[in-house]
Design an enzyme around this catalytic site. Sequence first.
Site, PDB file in Angstrom:
ATOM      1  N   GLN A 104      -8.906  12.687 -14.727  1.00 28.33           N
ATOM      2  CA  GLN A 104      -7.754  12.189 -15.891  1.00 28.33           C
ATOM      3  C   GLN A 104      -7.260  13.401 -16.370  1.00 28.33           C
ATOM      4  OE1 GLN A 104     -10.073   9.043 -18.157  1.00 28.33           O
ATOM      5  NE2 GLN A 104     -11.677  10.005 -17.289  1.00 28.33           N
ATOM      6  N   HIS A 122      -3.507  11.359 -14.342  1.00 24.55           N
ATOM      7  CA  HIS A 122      -2.741  11.420 -15.560  1.00 24.55           C
ATOM      8  C   HIS A 122      -1.551  12.384 -15.567  1.00 24.55           C
ATOM      9  CE1 HIS A 122      -5.955   9.267 -18.116  1.00 24.55           C
ATOM     10  NE2 HIS A 122      -5.269   8.428 -17.223  1.00 24.55           N
TER      11      HIS A 122
HETATM   12  P1  CNA Z   1     -12.501  12.390 -24.135  1.00 23.22           P
HETATM   13  O1  CNA Z   1     -12.194  10.763 -24.334  1.00 23.22           O
HETATM   14  O2  CNA Z   1     -12.126  13.288 -25.075  1.00 23.22           O
HETATM   15  O3  CNA Z   1     -14.129  12.460 -23.645  1.00 23.22           O
HETATM   16  C1  CNA Z   1     -14.608  13.727 -23.336  1.00 23.22           C
HETATM   17  C2  CNA Z   1     -16.136  13.327 -23.029  1.00 23.22           C
HETATM   18  O4  CNA Z   1     -16.819  14.521 -22.422  1.00 23.22           O
HETATM   19  C3  CNA Z   1     -16.859  13.008 -24.087  1.00 23.22           C
HETATM   20  O5  CNA Z   1     -17.607  11.997 -24.152  1.00 23.22           O
HETATM   21  C4  CNA Z   1     -17.586  14.397 -24.538  1.00 23.22           C
HETATM   22  O6  CNA Z   1     -18.995  14.045 -24.842  1.00 23.22           O
HETATM   23  C5  CNA Z   1     -17.750  14.810 -23.081  1.00 23.22           C
HETATM   24  N1  CNA Z   1     -18.035  16.540 -22.953  1.00 23.22           N
HETATM   25  C6  CNA Z   1     -17.216  17.289 -23.682  1.00 23.22           C
HETATM   26  N2  CNA Z   1     -17.699  18.510 -23.067  1.00 23.22           N
HETATM   27  C7  CNA Z   1     -18.590  18.359 -22.146  1.00 23.22           C
HETATM   28  C8  CNA Z   1     -19.045  19.262 -21.319  1.00 23.22           C
HETATM   29  N3  CNA Z   1     -19.106  20.629 -21.411  1.00 23.22           N
HETATM   30  N4  CNA Z   1     -20.066  18.822 -20.548  1.00 23.22           N
HETATM   31  C9  CNA Z   1     -20.218  17.354 -20.440  1.00 23.22           C
HETATM   32  N5  CNA Z   1     -19.791  16.535 -21.113  1.00 23.22           N
HETATM   33  C10 CNA Z   1     -18.600  17.096 -21.929  1.00 23.22           C
HETATM   34  O7  CNA Z   1     -11.815  12.702 -22.556  1.00 23.22           O
HETATM   35  P2  CNA Z   1     -11.540  11.594 -21.339  1.00 23.22           P
HETATM   36  O8  CNA Z   1     -10.973  12.288 -20.135  1.00 23.22           O
HETATM   37  O9  CNA Z   1     -12.556  10.914 -21.048  1.00 23.22           O
HETATM   38  O10 CNA Z   1     -10.164  10.781 -22.025  1.00 23.22           O
HETATM   39  C11 CNA Z   1      -9.209  10.783 -21.059  1.00 23.22           C
HETATM   40  C12 CNA Z   1      -7.794  11.497 -21.838  1.00 23.22           C
HETATM   41  C13 CNA Z   1      -8.209  12.659 -22.190  1.00 23.22           C
HETATM   42  C14 CNA Z   1      -7.083  11.714 -20.339  1.00 23.22           C
HETATM   43  O11 CNA Z   1      -6.020  10.968 -20.574  1.00 23.22           O
HETATM   44  C15 CNA Z   1      -6.826  13.185 -20.408  1.00 23.22           C
HETATM   45  O12 CNA Z   1      -5.545  13.375 -20.017  1.00 23.22           O
HETATM   46  C16 CNA Z   1      -6.864  13.683 -21.657  1.00 23.22           C
HETATM   47  N6  CNA Z   1      -7.321  15.016 -21.870  1.00 23.22           N
HETATM   48  C17 CNA Z   1      -7.117  15.963 -20.788  1.00 23.22           C
HETATM   49  C18 CNA Z   1      -7.404  17.311 -21.191  1.00 23.22           C
HETATM   50  C19 CNA Z   1      -7.508  18.269 -19.977  1.00 23.22           C
HETATM   51  O13 CNA Z   1      -6.687  18.213 -19.063  1.00 23.22           O
HETATM   52  N7  CNA Z   1      -8.168  19.363 -20.124  1.00 23.22           N
HETATM   53  C20 CNA Z   1      -7.659  17.828 -22.486  1.00 23.22           C
HETATM   54  C21 CNA Z   1      -7.581  16.944 -23.564  1.00 23.22           C
HETATM   55  C22 CNA Z   1      -7.484  15.424 -23.208  1.00 23.22           C
END
Ligand code: CNA
Length: 243
Positions: A104, A122
């Site tokens: 994602q 995405h």
């Molecule tokens: P989210 O909803 O922010 O969930 C992230 C999850 O990861 C949470 O449950 C955290 O507890 C868990 N988490 C955080 N750090 C760690 C780690 N080091 N180890 C293990 N678990 C961890 O994000 P999702 O991806 O579920 O939601 C989807 C969205 C977020 C998508 O549409 C993405 O495009 C979007 N997004 C992407 C980025 C990126 O490309 N790096 C950054 C921020 C948001």
Amino acid sequence: MDMDKVRQLQEIIDGSDNIVFFGGAGVSTESGIPDFRSQDGLYHMKYDYPPETIISHSFFVRKPEEFYRFYKDKMLALDAMPNAAHLKLAELEKAGKLRAVITQNIDGLHQKAGSREVLELHGSVLRNYCTRCGEFYDAEYVKNADGVPKCEKCGGMVKPDVVLYEEGLDNSIMSKSVSYIRNADVLIIGGTSLVVYPAAGLIDYFHGRKLVLINKGATARDAGADLVITDAIGEVFSQIEAR
Ligand code: CNA
């Protein structure tokens, strides 16, 4: 770290050559990119509008200046480097054990780590197109533009190839993802809250042998998993051998 669980993960990986990984923003937090829903994630930071509003299609059209202020500040992390999770997944693919990474994320870090079969549900911040003539622009162009990036050829507004809220997902990427998951023997889900649909619904297609969840926070799918690890995913994968 729970080393007993890491050993169980190693056993599951050793016993399969048809692993699929499904991940989210938590995969990249150890690379310094904030996720959405963690305590220090973007949803807990203060902006004039909630992040869900800013990164929606209608907001992009109505207030592109505001959109790009947030986007460039918080979502364009062009200096970020892959962490141990990205790197190990690429190694597992090279070792013939992992078939695909379905993500994602929009940061391009799996490809930077060397993964080849990456399905970006995405989209990616690395691709950008003029909304009028379709001309391609890289992320540096968007980052360096003063305010809203405009097309050099026709003056149209440039838009990241990222699926904003209210926009649909690419059908061919969805169906390819369904196919990988449906045929997988092991599905490892990591760093995702599993609340963003339709992406999260893809895991319902899994009917393989072992379901592994590696996520710091609890998810609605924990109960159905064969192994749940709540440690940081980069730290977990740094303990795994691709053999
Ligand atoms: P989210 O909803 O922010 O969930 C992230 C999850 O990861 C949470 O449950 C955290 O507890 C868990 N988490 C955080 N750090 C760690 C780690 N080091 N180890 C293990 N678990 C961890 O994000 P999702 O991806 O579920 O939601 C989807 C969205 C977020 C998508 O549409 C993405 O495009 C979007 N997004 C992407 C980025 C990126 O490309 N790096 C950054 C921020 C948001």
